[in-house]
Design an enzyme around this catalytic site. Structure first.
Site, PDB file in Angstrom:
ATOM      1  N   ARG A 305      -8.854  -2.620   7.533  1.00 41.27           N
ATOM      2  CA  ARG A 305      -9.537  -2.194   6.101  1.00 41.27           C
ATOM      3  C   ARG A 305     -10.899  -3.356   6.190  1.00 41.27           C
ATOM      4  O   ARG A 305     -11.624  -3.175   5.350  1.00 41.27           O
ATOM      5  CB  ARG A 305      -8.669  -2.024   5.153  1.00 41.27           C
ATOM      6  CG  ARG A 305      -9.339  -1.720   3.710  1.00 41.27           C
ATOM      7  CD  ARG A 305      -8.498  -1.522   2.429  1.00 41.27           C
ATOM      8  NE  ARG A 305      -7.930  -0.202   2.786  1.00 41.27           N
ATOM      9  CZ  ARG A 305      -8.583   0.959   1.963  1.00 41.27           C
ATOM     10  NH1 ARG A 305      -9.704   0.892   1.560  1.00 41.27           N
ATOM     11  NH2 ARG A 305      -7.958   2.290   2.292  1.00 41.27           N
ATOM     12  N   GLU A 704      -7.718  -0.440  -7.066  1.00 39.86           N
ATOM     13  CA  GLU A 704      -8.047  -1.579  -6.144  1.00 39.86           C
ATOM     14  C   GLU A 704      -9.656  -2.037  -6.468  1.00 39.86           C
ATOM     15  O   GLU A 704      -9.975  -3.251  -6.627  1.00 39.86           O
ATOM     16  CB  GLU A 704      -7.728  -1.435  -4.735  1.00 39.86           C
ATOM     17  CG  GLU A 704      -6.439  -1.314  -4.500  1.00 39.86           C
ATOM     18  CD  GLU A 704      -5.928  -1.131  -2.808  1.00 39.86           C
ATOM     19  OE1 GLU A 704      -6.285   0.415  -2.733  1.00 39.86           O
ATOM     20  OE2 GLU A 704      -5.720  -1.915  -2.290  1.00 39.86           O
TER      21      GLU A 704
HETATM   22  N1  LUZ Z   1      -1.771   0.579   2.345  1.00 39.23           N
HETATM   23  C1  LUZ Z   1      -1.890   1.252   3.665  1.00 39.23           C
HETATM   24  C2  LUZ Z   1      -3.052   0.213   1.702  1.00 39.23           C
HETATM   25  O1  LUZ Z   1      -0.772   1.580   4.266  1.00 39.23           O
HETATM   26  N2  LUZ Z   1      -3.229   1.777   4.204  1.00 39.23           N
HETATM   27  C3  LUZ Z   1      -4.101   1.478   3.439  1.00 39.23           C
HETATM   28  O2  LUZ Z   1      -5.201   1.903   3.903  1.00 39.23           O
HETATM   29  C4  LUZ Z   1      -4.112   0.548   2.344  1.00 39.23           C
HETATM   30  N3  LUZ Z   1      -5.628   0.563   1.548  1.00 39.23           N
HETATM   31  C5  LUZ Z   1      -5.338  -0.155   0.492  1.00 39.23           C
HETATM   32  C6  LUZ Z   1      -3.929  -0.442   0.047  1.00 39.23           C
HETATM   33  N4  LUZ Z   1      -3.127  -0.328   0.733  1.00 39.23           N
HETATM   34 MO1  MOS Z   2      -1.551  -1.624  -1.965  1.00 39.72          MO
HETATM   35  S1  MOS Z   2      -2.356  -3.451  -1.360  1.00 39.72           S
HETATM   36  O1  MOS Z   2      -0.045  -1.424  -1.745  1.00 39.72           O
HETATM   37  O2  MOS Z   2      -2.521  -0.460  -2.581  1.00 39.72           O
END
Ligand code: LUZ
Ligand code: MOS
Length: 748
Positions: A305, A704
């Site tokens: 990410r 987020e």
């Molecule tokens: N959790 C995850 C996340 O497993 N994959 C993701 O792409 C993600 N993105 C944002 C927050 N949690």
């Molecule tokens: Mo998340 S960082 O558990 O969306």
């Protein structure tokens, strides 16, 4: 009334969190014994004295695990309880099982840990040098940056580092496990991912998944810290319940939670940025070092990410972005709101700030010249499908009089040299979807009872973000029933199986779509049955205001309809599944279409810095946010405000300090400063743009994205330091605590 279903019970203190659930007097209380050194081998645990204490049933170690001593999900590299080696301070070594918390505490102190200490590795660059990498380094590439450098009028390079962050969910980690019928277990966990907890327990105990039921009730916050890292505590509770046939409970106190759990990943990065004479960014090279801690956990996904967001809200024709996950002797870092994107965007903004400082222009001149336009391409092959990057920027610029503000700031700084003002704009572009394509799925189960009341189950975990309120409002509108007729149930693996964690800002989108399908099908079935029964034509009856009606005077309450359907043996339940269409990603080519859509925005931040003391205040944060059309504006505003403050905390006052030996020094709220009311901007303005609604559900994901507006505060402070004449160098480091401001102002 608040948009949030739990508001009243939260305020009255009657919400049932994990620690409030009934627990019997004969239940067992657990306490993990953790490592006090960051790196060691030849571990030997002597628990004879501890086990002999009254009220102590056992001190369990790795040898007592009947299944596999393994909790890793992406890579299988992390034991539940240490075997021979210690890889970080805070690592669980043994588990005290006692009849009371007090007895467990006494026993934990008597467990004697012997080991041979080894030097600890805490620096990711050093780790990379020694080949301590988790998985392979990855590179996203667009164009050919090497061919672009000679064409650039301006070249800048430097390095940036951004810190980790403690999740500090109000409710610490915990779980309760109950022995269940036929060798099964029922586990209550404060988790964002009940299915992840279920898988971990099944593996630790060597049980099939169907023997393990996991339920999440209400969470007092998660922020990513309970996406994967709720699992070990639940596995420990399950281990004790399974072994002793009694309910077992483990709730971490704050100190243990802070030192034993992973956090946001700190990153280091080197960058090189090239601009043409019109301030167009021609090329960007960036090299990330992610500090993963001692095990993979979710680090490879977080790393990915970061790469997806390495160019922020800008179109850059030539990009080479490389990232590596570095294994160190810190607690394994994990998901945290933003999931690597904030770090990627911070470094991009650092490069732009550096360029602006060198050119002696406001950074926003560069930002504005490079905003993403519809039809352009991201370095990972997806096309920009929206014009909201520029739309948000222009609205921000006009609404908050950017140019006039810049002029006023200079005037003020001339007049008051002690209180120097700084300003920054933070544009936002955040991709919505799990980057692992297969995780973009959800299910919903809907029951209508014979009194017409409705029960909803889905994979969505309510952690305070309000997703249950959103689902409830959605069902109420589909059934045309008052909210009071709709109940959203706890999240449970027997009602919704194989669910993705509540994460990636996608929970309301995914589960909302599944819920829409289930409700729509159920309503259609009832309408069709009733229409046929009346001998009417399809479409003559419809649902409105809690009734089905044909023409005025011809109507029947939903409750009466449900009762009659039951008597005629028409099913009043429906299950539905949703998978986001159109997503794919080719990991070989590092190219594809990983995101359903992007969320945009722009925030203008102004700060005032006291150049004598290094203290500062945030005068204002003014946001234009691409929210789409929302049914619950209060909830969404709450997410924007909360995320902003969490982002501000990350880059200003929250100073996560590990010493050279890998020991967490900021291990309590006395030493780890979280934002409070004084950290909040004196003026906060949030203007939401509705013009590009989420085609599926109206409102866009909001959990987020707004965190990244907090990055603006860092650069506003740096801008104030610049105006104050401080010696800024090429190394751009966060957090910008008052201490760092003071040092920057007064070092020559
Ligand atoms: N959790 C995850 C996340 O497993 N994959 C993701 O792409 C993600 N993105 C944002 C927050 N949690
Ligand atoms: Mo998340 S960082 O558990 O969306």
């Amino acid at each position: 009334m608040s948009d949030h279903w739990d508001a009243l019970s939260h305020v009255c203190g009657t919400t049932l969190f994990l620690d409030d659930l009934p627990f019997p007097a004969h239940g067992l209380h657990l306490l993990p014994v953790d490592a006090r050194v960051a790196h060691a081998t030849h571990l030997h645990i002597d628990a004879r004295a501890a086990s002999a204490l009254p009220g102590v049933l056992a001190v369990l170690t790795a040898a007592d695990i009947p299944g596999e001593n393994q909790i890793g999900s992406i890579f299988q590299d992390e034991p539940l309880l240490a075997e021979k080696d210690i890889h970080y301070a805070g690592q669980p070594l043994a588990l005290v099982v006692a009849t009371s918390v007090l007895a467990a505490e006494r026993a934990a102190r008597l467990v004697n840990i012997e080991c041979e200490e080894l030097p600890a590795l805490t620096d990711p660059r050093e780790a990379a040098k020694r080949g301590e990498l988790i998985g392979q380094p990855r590179t996203f590439q667009l164009g050919q940056s090497t061919t672009a450098w000679p064409l650039c009028a301006h070249l800048f390079s430097g390095s940036a580092s951004c810190p980790g962050q403690e999740h500090l969910y109000l409710e610490t980690q915990g779980a309760i496990a109950w022995p269940h019928l036929n060798g099964g277990l029922r586990v209550f966990s404060s988790t964002q991912g009940p299915s992840a907890v279920q898988r971990t327990i099944a593996r630790i105990l060597g049980l099939p998944l169907n023997a393990v039921e996991v339920e999440a009730n209400r969470l007092g916050g998660g922020f990513g810290g309970k996406e994967d890292q709720a699992s070990p505590w639940a596995a420990m509770a399950a281990l004790a319940a399974w072994r002793f046939g009694r309910p077992a409970k483990l709730v971490l106190d704050r100190a243990r939670d802070m030192r034993m759990t992973g956090k946001r990943h700190p990153y280091l990065a080197d960058f090189k940025l090239g601009l043409d004479e019109n301030l167009r960014i021609l090329a960007y090279e960036v090299d990330f070092y992610q500090n993963a801690g001692a095990a993979a956990d979710l680090s490879p996904a977080v790393l990915e990410r970061t790469l997806f967001h390495a160019t922020g809200s800008y179109f850059i024709p030539h990009v080479t972005a490389t990232a590596r996950s570095c294994r160190t002797n810190l607690p394994p870092n994990t998901a945290f709101r933003g999931f690597g994107a904030p770090q990627g965007m911070f470094v991009m903004e650092a490069a732009i700030a550096r360029a602006a400082e060198s050119l002696g222009i406001p950074a926003w001149h560069i930002q504005r010249a490079n905003l993403l336009e519809k039809g352009q391409i991201f370095s990972y092959g997806q096309r920009v499908s929206s014009s909201m990057a520029r739309r948000c920027w222009e609205t921000m610029e006009q609404r908050f009089s950017l140019k006039a503000r810049e002029a006023a700031l200079h005037a003020s700084n001339k007049e008051r040299p002690r209180k120097v003002k700084g300003m920054a704009v933070m544009p936002l572009c955040f991709g919505i979807s799990f980057t692992k394509t297969h995780m973009n799925q959800a299910s919903a189960l809907v029951h209508v009872y014979t009194d017409g009341s409705v029960s909803i189950s889905s994979g969505a975990v309510e952690m305070g973000q309000g997703v249950h309120s959103k689902l409830r409002a959605l069902a109420a509108s589909l059934f045309t029933l008052p909210l009071a007729r709709i109940r959203v149930e706890t999240t449970n693996t027997t009602r919704n199986a194989n669910t993705s964690p509540s994460a990636a800002s996608a929970t309301a989108d995914l589960n909302g779509q599944a819920l829409t399908l289930a409700c729509t099908r159920l309503i259609e079935r009832l309408l069709n049955w009733w229409t046929q029964k009346c001998g009417d034509q399809p479409g003559e009856w419809r649902l409105a205001a809690g009734h089905i009606c044909k023409s005025p005077g011809h109507s029947l309450s939903f409750a009466a309809l449900a009762e009659m359907a039951y008597l005629e043996r028409i099913s009043l339940s429906e299950q539905a599944f949703y998978a986001t269409p159109g997503l794919f990603f080719d990991a070989e080519k590092e190219s594809g279409h990983p995101f359903a859509y992007h969320v945009h925005g722009a925030a203008l931040t102004q700060v005032t810095l006291d150049t004598l003391l290094g203290t500062y205040r945030i005068d204002s944060v003014q946001i234009v946010h691409d929210l789409g059309r929302t049914a619950l504006p209060g909830l969404d505003r709450g997410q924007i405000e909360g995320a902003l403050l969490q982002g501000i905390g990350w880059l200003t006052c929250e100073d996560l300090v590990f010493d050279q030996a890998g020991i967490l020094k900021s291990h309590a709220l006395a030493t780890y400063k979280v934002p409070d009311m004084d950290s909040a901007p004196a003026q906060l303005e949030i203007h939401c743009l509705e013009e590009e609604p989420n085609p599926l559900s109206g409102s866009k994901a909001v959990g987020e994205p707004p965190l990244m507006y907090g990055i603006g505060t860092y650069f506003a402070l740096r801008n104030a330091l610049h105006h104050a004449g401080a010696a800024l160098d090429n190394a751009i480091e966060a957090p910008m605590s008052c201490e760092r401001c003071l040092r920057t102002l007064h070092t020559e």
